[in-house]
Design an enzyme around this catalytic site. Structure first.
Site, mmCIF file in Angstrom:
data_model
loop_
_atom_site.group_PDB
_atom_site.id
_atom_site.type_symbol
_atom_site.label_atom_id
_atom_site.label_comp_id
_atom_site.label_asym_id
_atom_site.label_seq_id
_atom_site.Cartn_x
_atom_site.Cartn_y
_atom_site.Cartn_z
ATOM 1 N N LYS A 49 77.576 63.028 42.472
ATOM 2 C CA LYS A 49 76.675 61.943 42.847
ATOM 3 C C LYS A 49 77.236 61.148 44.021
ATOM 4 C CE LYS A 49 74.462 59.693 39.625
ATOM 5 N NZ LYS A 49 74.084 58.759 38.536
ATOM 6 N N GLU A 56 88.252 65.573 41.246
ATOM 7 C CA GLU A 56 88.348 66.993 40.901
ATOM 8 C C GLU A 56 87.353 67.823 41.708
ATOM 9 O OE1 GLU A 56 89.105 64.673 36.998
ATOM 10 O OE2 GLU A 56 87.831 64.513 38.781
ATOM 11 N N GLY A 85 74.992 61.329 34.324
ATOM 12 C CA GLY A 85 75.469 62.698 34.507
ATOM 13 C C GLY A 85 75.187 63.600 33.334
ATOM 14 N N ARG A 86 75.410 63.104 32.110
ATOM 15 C CA ARG A 86 75.226 63.951 30.925
ATOM 16 C C ARG A 86 73.761 64.140 30.567
ATOM 17 N NH1 ARG A 86 77.652 59.203 29.942
ATOM 18 N NH2 ARG A 86 76.751 57.685 28.495
ATOM 19 N N GLU A 121 80.449 60.909 24.802
ATOM 20 C CA GLU A 121 80.501 59.992 25.935
ATOM 21 C C GLU A 121 79.428 58.923 25.807
ATOM 22 O OE1 GLU A 121 81.895 61.247 30.123
ATOM 23 O OE2 GLU A 121 79.721 61.094 30.329
ATOM 24 N N HIS A 141 84.495 82.963 10.253
ATOM 25 C CA HIS A 141 85.777 83.633 10.047
ATOM 26 C C HIS A 141 86.942 82.789 10.555
ATOM 27 C CE1 HIS A 141 83.982 87.473 8.727
ATOM 28 N NE2 HIS A 141 82.970 87.066 9.477
ATOM 29 N N LYS A 150 91.574 57.915 35.008
ATOM 30 C CA LYS A 150 91.387 58.351 36.392
ATOM 31 C C LYS A 150 92.099 57.410 37.359
ATOM 32 C CE LYS A 150 86.835 58.660 36.510
ATOM 33 N NZ LYS A 150 85.481 59.007 36.987
#
Length: 548
Positions: free
Chosen positions: A210, A216, A276-277, A362, A393, A513
């Site tokens: 954005k 990153e 964002g999510r 979040e 399993h 961050k």
């Protein structure tokens, strides 16, 4: 005039639920079903192509009535309408929350700050469709004249988890002549492995950020540019032209996009009223559209919208997201459940639990209310999961016989996209069997009737009374995926509303961050840095510098 909402623990339904829980907690699902032949019919709902059986929860009619009262006393109906009206319900960032506009069809008006945002939404969608058509058809040529065959999405958080999940979920519908890769981690391994077998002349990068400043993402983007330029064998004079044909951006920061070297005509925008999510159906979904095509992407949007309208219009007692969200509150706050398991019985949905982790945790991992008061009750649970039958399993042992109460969502489809013998019937038999085993268990009497040795009997008893939802859809289509994601989005909204928290900010990701930015030069400087952290962090930095 909005009626003030009292703190959660002061709402009448909260006290009533506390008293009610003491009565229902000792009741076993065996008895609840035995005493109520119509239970399975009454505790089921179907809408938007999704069938929910919630009868195997530790609930009664009284439970659900009280939970709906709690939602009403929490102002859920009004808050739903406030979101759809474009009000600034994200109070800490003073923003509207309008991801629902991203999937609304043409002809509908939705407003933020007095402006109808729908023309802008469909302008971006049309621009995405045009780019997808050009790339998928081969009309979009790279620097050397070759068509684009590889797409690498570079993003993190919502700019990665949604696109990855959607690509894997809808791979059956994807263009198989093209390769899609996703890079998120700043660990160089992620980028290196993603591009190791790709031809730069046939590779397009989508840089999804954005602000176009995310550490990153931009670190990986610069690595991608260097890899592309080197592979295309262009000098400094030709770099700008090469980058323009092999990079597109999903961002709101045209200045930074242009500075990077991407032609701003190849920038796809989304707005600050999209978190964002909640953005996989925005321009962030460009990689999804490139994979499955414009028509299938719009079918996915139609699934989202169908669930949006169901959520907005349906009474709470028949509202799928409302009931699922209220059940999460029931177990978190009245049974002390710390986690929720989500088990999709579809290999295509292997990334769905990871996607839900960001969506749920979040959003609702908050310790203060909308007005800044510290909560005195539990909020967001830990969400996790794995595709069935793989999980059976590994960790199902703990769910069945462990000491922790873990509500589970089991997701299945009536039809398989890949018919092969009786594979699908075997798969789906496990959905129904697990729900039955969790609910009813296996008593000591049943174990002994099998001739089990006395010493082994305790080990083979299943207490049961473990709650689950079963969600069924006919087939995993783009429409079904959209409806399923929207169902969980709105369930998160319901939980946050009851808890009185802001489900749409994420300040908890900021501190780490900021500290990392301070530490980076302490790791990279040639001279020994003067460290002023705590003794543990100082020692770790010195150890790392000595080892590298």
């Amino acid at each position: 005039m909005t009626i003030p909402i009292p703190p959660l623990v002061q709402r009448p339904a909260w006290a009533a639920l506390q008293a009610h829980q003491k009565k229902i907690a000792p009741m076993h699902l065996r008895k609840l079903f035995a005493d109520d032949p119509n239970r399975a019919e009454r505790f089921t709902l179907a809408s938007c192509g999704i069938y929910l059986d919630y009868s195997k929860n530790r609930i009664s009619d009284e439970t659900m009535g009280l939970l709906v009262q709690l939602a009403e006393q929490s102002g859920l109906r009004e808050r739903i309408q406030a979101m759809f009206r474009g009000e600034h319900i994200n109070v800490s960032e003073n923003r509207a929350v309008m991801h629902v506009a991203l999937r609304a069809p043409r002809g509908i008006s939705m407003f933020v700050d007095g402006a109808n945002v729908m023309p802008q939404v469909h302008e971006v969608l049309d621009k995405m469709s045009d780019a997808a058509t050009r790339i998928r058809s081969g009309d979009w040529k790279g620097h050397t004249g070759k068509r684009i065959r590889n797409v690498v999405n570079i993003g993190i958080g919502g700019s990665d988890l949604g696109p990855v999940m959607a690509y894997e979920a809808l791979k059956h519908y994807s263009e198989r002549s093209m390769t899609f890769r996703f890079v998120s981690n700043v660990d160089a391994t992620d980028f290196s492995e993603a591009v190791r077998d790709l031809d730069p002349a046939e590779t397009l990068f989508i840089i999804a950020s954005k602000t176009f400043t995310t550490l990153e993402t931009m670190t990986n983007a610069r690595a991608a540019r260097a890899w592309s330029v080197q592979g295309l064998k262009v000098d400094a004079s030709g770099e700008q032209g090469a980058v323009a044909k092999h990079f597109v951006a999903v961002s709101t920061n045209a200045a930074e996009v242009s500075k990077f070297g991407i032609d701003v005509t190849n920038m796809f925008e989304f707005r600050d009223w999209v978190g964002g999510r909640y953005s996989m159906d925005s321009a962030i979904g460009l990689s999804t559209m490139l994979a499955i095509g414009s028509d299938a992407f719009r079918d996915m949007l139609a699934g989202f919208h169908a669930m949006d309208e169901h959520f907005r219009e349906t009474p709470l007692e028949r509202n799928l997201p409302a009931l699922m969200g209220l059940l999460c509150v029931w177990y978190a706050d009245f049974f002390g459940a710390q986690t929720v398991g989500v088990m999709p019985y579809s290999q295509y949905l292997k990334r769905f639990p990871a996607y839900l982790q960001q969506l749920t945790m979040e959003s609702n991992g908050k310790h203060v209310t909308l007005d800044g008061r510290t909560v005195d009750y539990e909020t967001g649970a830990v969400f996790w999961g794995e595709p069935g039958t793989n999980g059976q399993h590994s960790f199902y042992q703990l769910i069945h016989q462990g000491t922790k109460l873990i509500p589970v969502d089991l997701i299945g489809f009536a039809k398989t996209l890949n018919p092969l013998g009786d594979h699908h019937d075997i798969l789906m038999s496990n959905v129904f069997a697990q729900a039955e085993a969790l609910a009813f268990g296996k008593s000591e009497k049943e174990v002994r009737a099998e001739g089990t040795a006395d010493a082994v009997v305790p080990h083979r008893i299943f207490e049961g009374n473990r709650p689950s939802n079963v969600l069924l859809a006919e087939e995993l289509t783009p429409h079904a995926l959209g409806a399923l994601v929207a169902l969980y989005e709105h369930s998160v909204f319901v939980q946050g509303t009851v808890w009185g928290i802001n489900s749409f900010d994420q300040w908890g990701v900021e501190l780490g961050k900021a500290l990392a930015q301070r530490i980076i030069p302490e790791l990279t400087s040639e001279a020994e840095p003067e460290l002023a952290h705590d003794s543990s962090t100082n020692a770790l930095i010195r150890r790392y510098r000595a080892m590298k």
